[in-house]
Scaffold this motif. Structure first.
Motif, mmCIF file in Angstrom:
data_model
loop_
_atom_site.group_PDB
_atom_site.id
_atom_site.type_symbol
_atom_site.label_atom_id
_atom_site.label_comp_id
_atom_site.label_asym_id
_atom_site.label_seq_id
_atom_site.Cartn_x
_atom_site.Cartn_y
_atom_site.Cartn_z
ATOM 1 N N GLN A 42 -0.964 -2.018 -6.365
ATOM 2 C CA GLN A 42 -0.849 -2.359 -4.900
ATOM 3 C C GLN A 42 -1.540 -3.707 -4.496
ATOM 4 O O GLN A 42 -2.562 -4.074 -5.166
ATOM 5 C CB GLN A 42 -1.776 -1.324 -4.086
ATOM 6 N N SER B 83 0.847 -1.175 -0.151
ATOM 7 C CA SER B 83 0.074 0.022 -0.040
ATOM 8 C C SER B 83 0.922 1.381 0.146
ATOM 9 O O SER B 83 1.753 1.256 0.770
ATOM 10 C CB SER B 83 -0.954 -0.196 1.269
ATOM 11 N N THR B 84 0.730 2.207 -0.682
ATOM 12 C CA THR B 84 1.507 3.315 -1.065
ATOM 13 C C THR B 84 1.163 4.094 0.289
ATOM 14 O O THR B 84 2.211 4.840 0.795
ATOM 15 C CB THR B 84 1.384 4.207 -1.856
ATOM 16 N N ARG C 29 -5.447 0.042 0.527
ATOM 17 C CA ARG C 29 -6.603 0.293 1.768
ATOM 18 C C ARG C 29 -7.584 1.565 1.661
ATOM 19 O O ARG C 29 -7.131 2.539 1.039
ATOM 20 C CB ARG C 29 -5.831 0.539 3.029
ATOM 21 N N LYS D 205 -18.536 5.902 -8.598
ATOM 22 C CA LYS D 205 -17.142 6.282 -7.928
ATOM 23 C C LYS D 205 -16.048 5.981 -8.714
ATOM 24 O O LYS D 205 -15.862 4.750 -8.961
ATOM 25 C CB LYS D 205 -17.134 5.417 -6.561
ATOM 26 N N ARG E 293 -11.199 3.874 3.395
ATOM 27 C CA ARG E 293 -11.868 4.255 4.565
ATOM 28 C C ARG E 293 -12.383 3.129 5.420
ATOM 29 O O ARG E 293 -12.789 2.295 4.758
ATOM 30 C CB ARG E 293 -12.442 5.478 4.621
HETATM 31 C C1 BTN Z 1 -11.520 4.837 -0.136
HETATM 32 O O1 BTN Z 1 -11.952 4.741 -1.262
HETATM 33 O O2 BTN Z 1 -12.000 4.607 0.933
HETATM 34 C C2 BTN Z 1 -10.111 5.420 -0.423
HETATM 35 C C3 BTN Z 1 -9.364 4.748 -1.086
HETATM 36 C C4 BTN Z 1 -7.883 5.139 -1.141
HETATM 37 C C5 BTN Z 1 -7.055 4.233 -2.086
HETATM 38 C C6 BTN Z 1 -5.530 4.916 -1.914
HETATM 39 S S1 BTN Z 1 -4.622 4.161 -3.342
HETATM 40 C C7 BTN Z 1 -3.233 4.936 -2.814
HETATM 41 C C8 BTN Z 1 -3.140 4.689 -1.336
HETATM 42 N N1 BTN Z 1 -2.729 3.668 -0.760
HETATM 43 C C9 BTN Z 1 -3.736 3.009 -0.071
HETATM 44 O O3 BTN Z 1 -3.637 1.735 0.351
HETATM 45 N N2 BTN Z 1 -4.742 3.480 -0.425
HETATM 46 C C10 BTN Z 1 -4.757 4.931 -0.842
#
Ligand code: BTN
Length: 265
Positions: A51, A27-28, A55, A122, A57
Motif C-alpha cells: 500500500q 489503501s485497501t 491508513r 505491535k 486509526r
Molecule cells: C492501526 O494500527 O491504527 C490500524 C492499521 C490498519 C492497517 C490496515 S492495512 C489494510 C487496511 N488498509 C488500510 O489503509 N488500513 C488497513
C-alpha cells in the motif's frame, strides 16, 4: 497469491469467489469503501501486495511495504443500526488473534482497542470504517487489517522501532501473508456469523485476550491527556477507566487513543 489464499480456505467458504488481489494500491480500505459504495457484496475481500497510503486509526499511517506484510480489507453488510455494531473492532480483533495463534502457535494479545501484540510489540492493527444509508442504518462496514509478517526490527521507520515488531521477530515463525489471509477469512467468517447474535460471547473473548485491563493508562483525546487505570470493558467494548481525579468514565474507540503510562504497552 490468490490461488495460495484459496488453497487454504475451509472448503465451500462463501467469500472465496469474492476475493480480489491487487499487487499495489493506495489503501485497501479506501478501495473497499469505493467498491462497497458501488454495490460490492457482503464478504468481498481485498488483499494487496503493498500500500502506498496505508491508513491507521486516529489519522495515523500504516507502513505497508511490498513482500513483508498482509494488507487486507473485508466488506460487511449487516442489517442493523450503527449502535449495534460498536463492538466490530473487538470482534475483528478476536478473529485476528485466533488466526495468528492458528499459524504461529504463539499467544497474541490485544491492546485496546485495535492493536495485536506479540511478545510486547505491535505486530498488527485494525481499522474499521462504516457508512450509513438514507435510513441511518448500516449500509456497509469495512474491516481493514494490516499485519507485519516478515520485517526485521531495522526495517521499521525509526519512529516505530520501540513498539513495532513482526510475526517473524516476535514468534520466530515464517508466516506467508497468503496463508494468514486464508486463516483470517476462516476466523472472520465464524465471527461474522456471531456478530449480531453473539455479541456478549465475542466481548468475553476479547476481554480474555485484552492486555490493557488492570494496567495504568494514558488516555489521549483531542483536547486532553489524562491518566488512570483500565478497569474493564463495557458491553460494546468501550474501555472503563478510573482516572486519577477519582472519576470513572467509559472511553469509546472513536474519541481516544490509549497507551501505557510509561510507553506503548
Ligand atoms: C492501526 O494500527 O491504527 C490500524 C492499521 C490498519 C492497517 C490496515 S492495512 C489494510 C487496511 N488498509 C488500510 O489503509 N488500513 C488497513
Amino acid at each position: 497469491m490468490k490461488s495460495q489464499i484459496l488453497s487454504k480456505l475451509t472448503p465451500g467458504h462463501p467469500w472465496g469467489e469474492l476475493l480480489q488481489y491487487y499487487p499495489r494500491v493506495d489503501s485497501t480500505n479506501t478501495l473497499a469503501k469505493q467498491l462497497a459504495a458501488d454495490g460490492a457484496p457482503h464478504g468481498t475481500v481485498l488483499v494487496a501486495g503493498c500500500q502506498t497510503g496505508g491508513r491507521g486509526r486516529m489519522g495515523r499511517s500504516f507502513h505497508s511495504p511490498a513482500n513483508t506484510g498482509l494488507y487486507f480489507s473485508l466488506i460487511l453488510r449487516p442489517s442493523c443500526a450503527p449502535s449495534q455494531l460498536m463492538h466490530l473492532t473487538c470482534a475483528a480483533g478476536v478473529a485476528l488473534s485466533q488466526a495468528v495463534e492458528d499459524l504461529t502457535g504463539c499467544q497474541a494479545g490485544l491492546k485496546w482497542i485495535n492493536d495485536l501484540v506479540c511478545g510486547g510489540r505491535k505486530v498488527a492493527g485494525i481499522l474499521t470504517e462504516m457508512s450509513l444509508n438514507a435510513n441511518a442504518m448500516v449500509d456497509y462496514a469495512v474491516v481493514g487489517i494490516g499485519v507485519n509478517c516478515r520485517q526485521q526490527l531495522s526495517d521499521f521507520p525509526v519512529e516505530l522501532r520501540d513498539a513495532a515488531g513482526s510475526l517473524r521477530t516476535q514468534t520466530g515463525v515464517e508466516v506467508l501473508p497468503a496463508h494468514l489471509a486464508a486463516a483470517l477469512m476462516n476466523r472472520l467468517l465464524e465471527t461474522d456469523r456471531l456478530l449480531l447474535t453473539g455479541k456478549a460471547d465475542l466481548i468475553a473473548k476479547y476481554r480474555a485476550r485484552c492486555i490493557t485491563l488492570g494496567k495504568e493508562v494514558s488516555v489521549l483525546r483531542a483536547d486532553s491527556l489524562r491518566h488512570g487505570t483500565a478497569l474493564g470493558l463495557d458491553d460494546d467494548g468501550g474501555l472503563i477507566v478510573r482516572f486519577t481525579d477519582g472519576s470513572t468514565e467509559t472511553v469509546n474507540s472513536g474519541e481516544a487513543s490509549v497507551r501505557g503510562l510509561y510507553g506503548y504497552l
